[in-house]
Design an enzyme around this catalytic site. Structure first.
Site, mmCIF file in Angstrom:
data_model
loop_
_atom_site.group_PDB
_atom_site.id
_atom_site.type_symbol
_atom_site.label_atom_id
_atom_site.label_comp_id
_atom_site.label_asym_id
_atom_site.label_seq_id
_atom_site.Cartn_x
_atom_site.Cartn_y
_atom_site.Cartn_z
ATOM 1 C CG HIS A 44 -2.005 -1.055 1.369
ATOM 2 N ND1 HIS A 44 -2.907 -1.046 0.508
ATOM 3 C CD2 HIS A 44 -1.998 -2.149 2.192
ATOM 4 C CE1 HIS A 44 -3.680 -2.462 0.784
ATOM 5 N NE2 HIS A 44 -3.068 -2.780 1.871
ATOM 6 C CG ASP A 82 9.156 5.050 2.206
ATOM 7 O OD1 ASP A 82 8.095 4.754 1.800
ATOM 8 O OD2 ASP A 82 10.020 5.805 1.553
ATOM 9 C CG HIS A 83 10.465 2.484 -0.568
ATOM 10 N ND1 HIS A 83 9.731 3.509 -0.526
ATOM 11 C CD2 HIS A 83 10.485 1.898 -2.104
ATOM 12 C CE1 HIS A 83 9.483 3.997 -1.875
ATOM 13 N NE2 HIS A 83 9.904 3.098 -2.439
#
Lengths: 139, 139, 139, 139, 139, 139
Positions: A44, A82-83
């Site tokens: 997502h 993040d990531h």
């Protein structure tokens, strides 16, 4: 008595996750979590809105400098998630199912430690633009 | 001569992926793809807009019934990629790096086979609201 | 007892501003307000959402006619602040730093006088889609 | 004591409606409701956000499965109101003016019956992106 | 022959400006530019979308690394215009009226020099979500 | 030779409509148009984006004053279609099925007469955020 103002800052991160309860067998996980149980993960773009509540400072006019709030979120949340694969890469979700509800609670608990304790905070997390959560809730 | 109309339908899917070139060593992949090279994957909410170009039918007033276009996208793209790991679960990306560019080309090639060949199509894919691609391009 | 309904109306205005505390020297202002202290000003598209809370009227089904609310906001807020320099053109910000917090408080105080006092109101102001504020806050 | 989490699901429907009070004459209806009184109806894309408040289940991490919430909204609201004329086709608005306020109350009352009574719910309804309502309100 | 792909990157900046033609007198400027002629400036949140067109590289799958495109826009456009007064602070608009059209042309000319000349580019600039421009145009 | 710039203005209107071909019987209309064939109508918030293409004037920096373009759209399109039933109230759709395609063509033909003929125009019409059309198309 002066009334409080809420200030908000939005940040984003992109992550993979999988919903699974290790105490259940594969079949029950499949039934309860459906496509979200895919063992190879899915992902997502998470949008995170942090709300901070207080009285504006008389000298700055700020409840809190939103640049500073942005930096706190970047350094403590975006850097961490993040990531990333929430299940595999993030210690916070060892033994905790990374539902939107649990991710929001984890983020709240991290940020609560980093923000002036005289200020109340609340976290809203969008998993998609149609599914989102808010913590803590005060109706 | 009657001019053409373009009609558009937007659908969405959520997937995990990882950018990696298997011909390169780990270090080079890390340098080129940065955080997107995370071996445990990360993910996105992909928004897909399909454009179909033609002359409206004189009896229906439709270039193409957008309900039918929606069904084609659902059955051929969303079913295939939603809540999947593009690298692990999807044959289309065996040997093909799942960059937004390549995902758009794959989607175009699938849909081209399913839509009336007298109609031109174009695909726009949002990886995030700040990063997106379009294929084929005609400037 | 019948429960209350909240109704909302969104309007927009574009303005220039500068954050500055005249009691501080130039250097301190620069440190505290950063780029927002630019003496030549910068600007924003402000989105304003006004919330009005009450019991729907049994004859109209309205808490308040949103066309009337729109007119009140247009005549008292947009007319005053749109395409203006908040620091230079607006008496409301003589001696008041035009932070989002202070702009929201000013707007609330103006609108409170113009709307039926039996109705509670709240103001949300977006400076950007990532920075916004709400006044008054009731957690 | 564990704090509550709010979870949200957004769905959409498109409908025609007309604002009118049958106890008033044509002229008064025209004055009060203006263009919204058009006897041939007009229409909107309604966006509906349903909020459900509770403690996440320790086994699933869900306050409520948002797939289940989506199904409840689809089956009980979207099925009923989508591509309908609220005044002509929907028994819920016989004798009730379909203002956004009243539509939100009707939707709340339907959903309240379908969702676990230990969970509080709230409904937000967008008639346009500039006009929207929320029920019940708790300031 | 392989078809081209377009890739897009969106960035944002906030600036003040004023529309004015120094060859005209005050009255004519007022008539032509209306509120946008305010001598004390007003401002906007500008959203900038840069489109780059080319063939994806066979080794990376990228037309151009969007992280690199983002850096080029940040370093050459956002650094220059964000939190600035376009008329007062920016040499690019000495003698050039900062309409959205002219800002887009200026941005295009700057970026054209910084991006691989084998790639075509196009710039879209949103002054508000209702007013925007694109350069160069190829119908 | 100077390149052209495209300028865009977005306006909105809310309308009821029904898809129906009077040459077909009820059953065929039901099969082809499904829920959109509801005899009591349904409705939409239509978003309209008008694109105008030309060379910016050297004195104003405008391809066309967007305030003037907004007025033209308001006076010729929004006045005509807003809060109307397209089938019942609008002469333009007597004998013409009000699909998004046909509405866009009607709008284009009206605006083409009102805008300087040296400027090309194009119309994009959103029926919902997932269904939209563009006329004329030039791939």
């Amino acid at each position: 008595m002066q009334q409080k103002v809420a200030v908000y800052r939005k940040e984003s991160f992109n992550a993979a996750h999988r919903l699974n309860n290790p105490l259940w067998d594969e079949e029950k996980n499949k039934i309860v979590f459906g496509k979200c149980n895919n063992p190879h993960y899915h992902g997502h773009n998470y949008d995170l809105i942090v709300k901070v509540i207080g009285i504006p400072d008389s000298q700055t006019g700020f409840v809190m400098d939103l640049k500073e709030l942005s930096d706190i979120i970047q350094n403590n949340i975006v850097e961490k998630f993040d990531h990333r694969n929430l299940n595999e890469d993030c210690i916070e979700f060892k033994g905790l199912n990374p539902t939107a509800e649990n991710i929001a609670i984890v983020i709240y608990n991290i940020l609560k430690e980093k923000i002036n304790p005289s200020l109340d905070i609340q976290v809203r997390l969008y998993e998609t633009d149609r599914n989102f959560v808010e913590y803590p809730h005060h109706i």
